[in-house]
Write a protein that holds these residues in place. Structure first.
Motif, PDB file in Angstrom:
ATOM      1  N   ARG A  74      12.744   0.807   2.870  1.00  0.00           N
ATOM      2  CA  ARG A  74      12.755   0.281   1.585  1.00  0.00           C
ATOM      3  C   ARG A  74      13.801   1.181   0.738  1.00  0.00           C
ATOM      4  N   ASP A 152       0.317  -9.007   5.994  1.00  0.00           N
ATOM      5  CA  ASP A 152      -0.498  -9.157   5.058  1.00  0.00           C
ATOM      6  C   ASP A 152      -1.228 -10.750   4.809  1.00  0.00           C
ATOM      7  N   MET A 194      -5.977  -3.340   5.907  1.00  0.00           N
ATOM      8  CA  MET A 194      -4.796  -3.437   5.119  1.00  0.00           C
ATOM      9  C   MET A 194      -4.713  -4.718   4.383  1.00  0.00           C
ATOM     10  N   GLY A 195      -3.731  -4.883   3.554  1.00  0.00           N
ATOM     11  CA  GLY A 195      -3.314  -6.265   2.970  1.00  0.00           C
ATOM     12  C   GLY A 195      -2.905  -6.219   1.674  1.00  0.00           C
ATOM     13  N   ARG A 196      -2.830  -4.999   1.063  1.00  0.00           N
ATOM     14  CA  ARG A 196      -2.289  -4.799  -0.367  1.00  0.00           C
ATOM     15  C   ARG A 196      -3.026  -5.648  -1.256  1.00  0.00           C
ATOM     16  N   GLU A 250      -8.277  -3.265   1.504  1.00  0.00           N
ATOM     17  CA  GLU A 250      -7.565  -2.083   0.693  1.00  0.00           C
ATOM     18  C   GLU A 250      -7.567  -2.352  -0.758  1.00  0.00           C
ATOM     19  N   HIS A 284      -2.255   2.459  10.062  1.00  0.00           N
ATOM     20  CA  HIS A 284      -1.367   1.794  10.822  1.00  0.00           C
ATOM     21  C   HIS A 284      -1.455   1.231  12.198  1.00  0.00           C
ATOM     22  N   ARG A 287      -0.741  -2.348  12.263  1.00  0.00           N
ATOM     23  CA  ARG A 287       0.689  -2.753  12.396  1.00  0.00           C
ATOM     24  C   ARG A 287       1.552  -2.877  13.495  1.00  0.00           C
TER      25      ARG A 287
HETATM   26  O1  F6P Z   1       2.701  -4.831   3.596  1.00  0.00           O
HETATM   27  C1  F6P Z   1       2.297  -4.138   4.692  1.00  0.00           C
HETATM   28  C2  F6P Z   1       1.295  -3.200   4.567  1.00  0.00           C
HETATM   29  O2  F6P Z   1       0.805  -2.564   5.639  1.00  0.00           O
HETATM   30  C3  F6P Z   1       0.254  -3.156   3.514  1.00  0.00           C
HETATM   31  O3  F6P Z   1      -0.877  -3.760   4.132  1.00  0.00           O
HETATM   32  C4  F6P Z   1      -0.077  -1.715   3.048  1.00  0.00           C
HETATM   33  O4  F6P Z   1      -0.667  -1.989   1.935  1.00  0.00           O
HETATM   34  C5  F6P Z   1       1.176  -1.251   3.089  1.00  0.00           C
HETATM   35  O5  F6P Z   1       2.036  -1.958   3.676  1.00  0.00           O
HETATM   36  C6  F6P Z   1       1.500   0.325   3.636  1.00  0.00           C
HETATM   37  O6  F6P Z   1       2.671   0.629   3.472  1.00  0.00           O
HETATM   38  P1  F6P Z   1       3.435   1.986   3.807  1.00  0.00           P
HETATM   39  O7  F6P Z   1       3.636   1.837   5.536  1.00  0.00           O
HETATM   40  O8  F6P Z   1       4.556   2.292   3.186  1.00  0.00           O
HETATM   41  O9  F6P Z   1       2.159   2.917   4.060  1.00  0.00           O
END
Ligand code: F6P
Length: 363
Positions: A74, A152, A194-196, A250, A284, A287
């Motif tokens: 990022r 997400d 997760m999912g923002r 979340e 994580h 992911r």
């Molecule tokens: O957008 C993907 C995601 O995994 C979201 O579900 C979660 O809120 C965020 O990214 C977590 O981000 P980071 O890996 O920066 O902690």
């Protein structure tokens, strides 16, 4: 020969490597040269070795691999114009005027801004003597094509984002594991996923695992959520259920936008229903790991379509995202997809949950 670059940006997602592989190989198959931009926008701003030519064999065995092998970040610098000016210079030095970006809505919006500024950035490079006019002239139009990569599944205009089904699979496996121990001890588990701002992972995990109760941001319970949950779970226990699973997105909150935290849910289950309760935050783990079959297929078909979108674009074509709608791969205007996605978040913030659910239904 045209040079097409591919990049991953934002949070990694399973299937991103499949997308990079498809873009690289399709670019080569269509007679172009292929480049990878390493570490997302950081690599674009840094240039040099961070923008690397890719050959057919460089992406061998990438299809199933989790995460993103070309890295992601990022990047704050790219958000400012001087950073974008450096990025434009780096692309000109490499002779690249098309980028396929796999990322979430933030990453894709940044790319579209870059495309809009592109002619002005080139003029500035010439005016300040950084580039000669004849050096920039062949690259007057920048093509941007988006592939939506995110676990997400929060982007409008597409039924599925690359990575969401792998993540959902992982969540279901984890809940199955927890089921076994919950059953053994007759316990309750509160599982945060997760999912923002998006409840898709929580909702689909709840449906796929037969969870007792779920909390998602788009369809929140009232401030009496404790009573609602105890009524349902109390009944399940009376019917002889030995275990309880509650899935909390979340981003979950009640109708007044007060956060519903897994620990608050745990307290209610422990104190009011006297259930021996544990909290598991999957984090994580959701992911990582190999991409599921669906994400391998989706990323490949969309990567192929992305290269075609680059090669058929005219200067007036708005930047597209490659989507999947009712099982068909198609192109949608990027900015419209971003606008519709933002509308859901705005509706939630305005407490208009019917609108939020309606928008998600139409996504
Ligand atoms: O957008 C993907 C995601 O995994 C979201 O579900 C979660 O809120 C965020 O990214 C977590 O981000 P980071 O890996 O920066 O902690």
């Amino acid at each position: 020969k045209r040079r097409i670059a591919v990049m991953t940006s934002g949070g990694d997602a399973p299937g991103m490597n499949g997308a990079v592989r498809a873009v690289v190989r399709m670019s080569i198959a269509r007679g172009c040269e292929s480049y990878a931009i390493l570490e997302g926008y950081d690599g674009l701003v840094q240039g040099g070795d961070m923008i690397r030519e890719m050959k057919w064999e460089d992406v061998r065995d990438w299809l199933s691999k989790g995460g993103t092998l070309i890295g992601t970040a990022r990047c704050a610098e790219f958000r400012e114009r001087p950073g974008r000016l450096k990025a434009a210079h780096n692309l000109i030095l490499k002779g690249i005027d098309a980028i396929v970006i796999c990322g979430g809505d933030g990453s894709l919006t940044g790319a579209d801004t870059f495309r809009k500024e592109w002619p002005g950035l080139l003029d500035e490079l010439v005016k300040t003597g950084v580039c000669k006019n004849e050096q920039v002239e062949p690259y007057r139009h920048l093509n941007i094509v988006g592939l939506v990569g995110s676990i997400d599944n929060d982007m409008s205009s597409t039924d599925a984002t690359i990575g969401c089904y792998s993540s959902l699979t992982r969540i279901c496996q984890a809940v199955d594991f927890i089921d076994a121990t919950a059953f053994s001890h007759q316990r309750a588990f509160v599982i945060e996923v997760m999912g923002r701002h998006c409840g898709w992972l929580a909702l689909m995990a709840g449906v796929s695992t037969g969870a007792d109760f779920i909390y998602i941001p788009e369809s929140p319970p009232g401030t009496d959520w404790q009573d609602q949950m105890c009524k349902v779970i109390g009944k399940h226990r009376e019917m002889g259920k030995r275990k309880t699973i509650v899935i909390v997105a979340e981003g979950a909150h009640d109708t007044e936008l007060n956060k519903i935290s897994p620990s608050a849910v745990k307290d209610v289950l422990s104190i009011r229903l006297k259930l021996d309760t544990r909290v598991t935050t999957l984090g994580h783990v959701q992911r990582g790991g190999a991409a599921c079959a669906y994400d391998r297929m989706l990323s490949t078909l969309q990567g192929v379509e992305a290269v075609d979108a680059v090669l058929t674009a005219t200067p007036d074509t708005p930047s597209p995202i490659i989507s999947i709608v009712e099982n068909k791969i198609s192109r949608k205007p990027l900015l419209e997809a971003v606008r519709l996605t933002q509308e859901v978040t705005d509706a939630i913030e305005a407490k208009d949950f019917d609108k939020a659910m309606g928008l998600r239904d139409n996504e």
